[in-house]
Design a protein around this motif. Sequence first.
Motif, mmCIF file in Angstrom:
data_model
loop_
_atom_site.group_PDB
_atom_site.id
_atom_site.type_symbol
_atom_site.label_atom_id
_atom_site.label_comp_id
_atom_site.label_asym_id
_atom_site.label_seq_id
_atom_site.Cartn_x
_atom_site.Cartn_y
_atom_site.Cartn_z
ATOM 1 N N ARG A 158 0.843 -1.201 0.000
ATOM 2 C CA ARG A 158 0.000 0.000 0.000
ATOM 3 C C ARG A 158 0.878 1.251 0.000
ATOM 4 N N ILE A 160 0.479 5.426 0.522
ATOM 5 C CA ILE A 160 -0.343 6.570 0.901
ATOM 6 C C ILE A 160 0.452 7.826 0.580
ATOM 7 N N SER A 162 0.323 12.089 0.393
ATOM 8 C CA SER A 162 -0.415 13.304 0.728
ATOM 9 C C SER A 162 0.084 14.443 -0.153
ATOM 10 N N THR A 182 -3.529 2.126 -3.428
ATOM 11 C CA THR A 182 -3.059 3.516 -3.442
ATOM 12 C C THR A 182 -4.110 4.451 -2.853
ATOM 13 N N ILE A 183 -3.655 5.315 -1.936
ATOM 14 C CA ILE A 183 -4.527 6.281 -1.285
ATOM 15 C C ILE A 183 -3.896 7.657 -1.421
ATOM 16 N N LEU A 210 -3.757 8.627 8.505
ATOM 17 C CA LEU A 210 -2.880 7.500 8.830
ATOM 18 C C LEU A 210 -3.343 6.804 10.094
ATOM 19 N N LEU A 213 -6.486 4.783 9.127
ATOM 20 C CA LEU A 213 -6.237 3.673 8.211
ATOM 21 C C LEU A 213 -5.412 2.570 8.854
ATOM 22 N N THR A 219 3.173 -0.859 4.259
ATOM 23 C CA THR A 219 2.635 0.442 3.871
ATOM 24 C C THR A 219 3.765 1.446 3.704
ATOM 25 N N TYR A 221 4.483 5.632 3.138
ATOM 26 C CA TYR A 221 3.893 6.966 3.194
ATOM 27 C C TYR A 221 4.847 7.961 2.549
#
Length: 310
Positions: A158, A160, A162, A182-183, A210, A213, A219, A221
């Motif tokens: 995953r 993430i 921002s 994907t976020i 975060l 989730l 993961t 970031y």
Amino acid sequence: WEDDVRPALAEAHSAGRPCVLATLAKVEGSAPRGPGAQMLFDGPRASGYFSGDCIEGDVARHAADVLADGVARKLHYGMGSPWIDIRLRCGGALHVFVERIEANCVAVAELMAASRERRQCRWSSDGMVQAVEPGGGPLVSFSEAPLGLTRRYDPPRRVIVSGGDPGALAVARLASQARFETILVRPGGPETPPPFAGLTYLREDPAAALSRLGLDRWTAYVGATHEDHHDLAACLAALRGGAGYVGMIGAKTRAEGRRAALRAAGASEDELARLHLSPGIPGLGKAPWEVATGIMAEVMQALNPASERA
């Protein structure tokens, strides 16, 4: 190019269709894929691959037989194989375990629940009965007598991200194209998400996202809002939450100031050592896709699902 066959397996299971799962159980010598690579045969469709198109057609033929009679097979290609007409250009040997998965297989439901809940688990099978139990261990364990296989499944990788500038959008799009979950988080961003598929879009504060989730070592970031009150807080949360990769896009001249700010916020030296400031492979260029390619290369190394981490 599909690597994770769980989505295809879930689709067949939810539709009530039996299917065939093939797992690369053992590799001798050189090979394009390592043990644990899988293919899923669902009617006329196949997901995954084992080689440079050397054996997939023959595996499909055997998969049709397994679907018809329900008897698991161990297929041997390359060095020492009984099928001398099927040549492996890499010169090695591949051993493939092929099993029928019934439409009502309870183990599939348990595997999908573990995936959704981001729990590591082990799939075990003797070719007739499958079971799923929690835990890690080696990626693959295989026995020929009696015939049986255990494969570890990690939570889906995953990413993430921002931010909403071209660099952040390029990282998010490249991650989704590479089949990462994907976020994209844009605090107070537009109500409409970016126009590309395979993306979950959130408009909340990154650190809060975060926390909601949940984080784990599968993961990554990447902070790219370029607002320190967002990126620093989220990076600290990602580091403390055990994310497998934590990066913050920004100029190298800001790196020491950002480290100092994180240190003042309570970050330990071990946590700071895991932080990638100005992330990515140098020398690729500064265009959004070039930056994103370098960052995703680092992410792929950090989240490599074939690693033997338990």
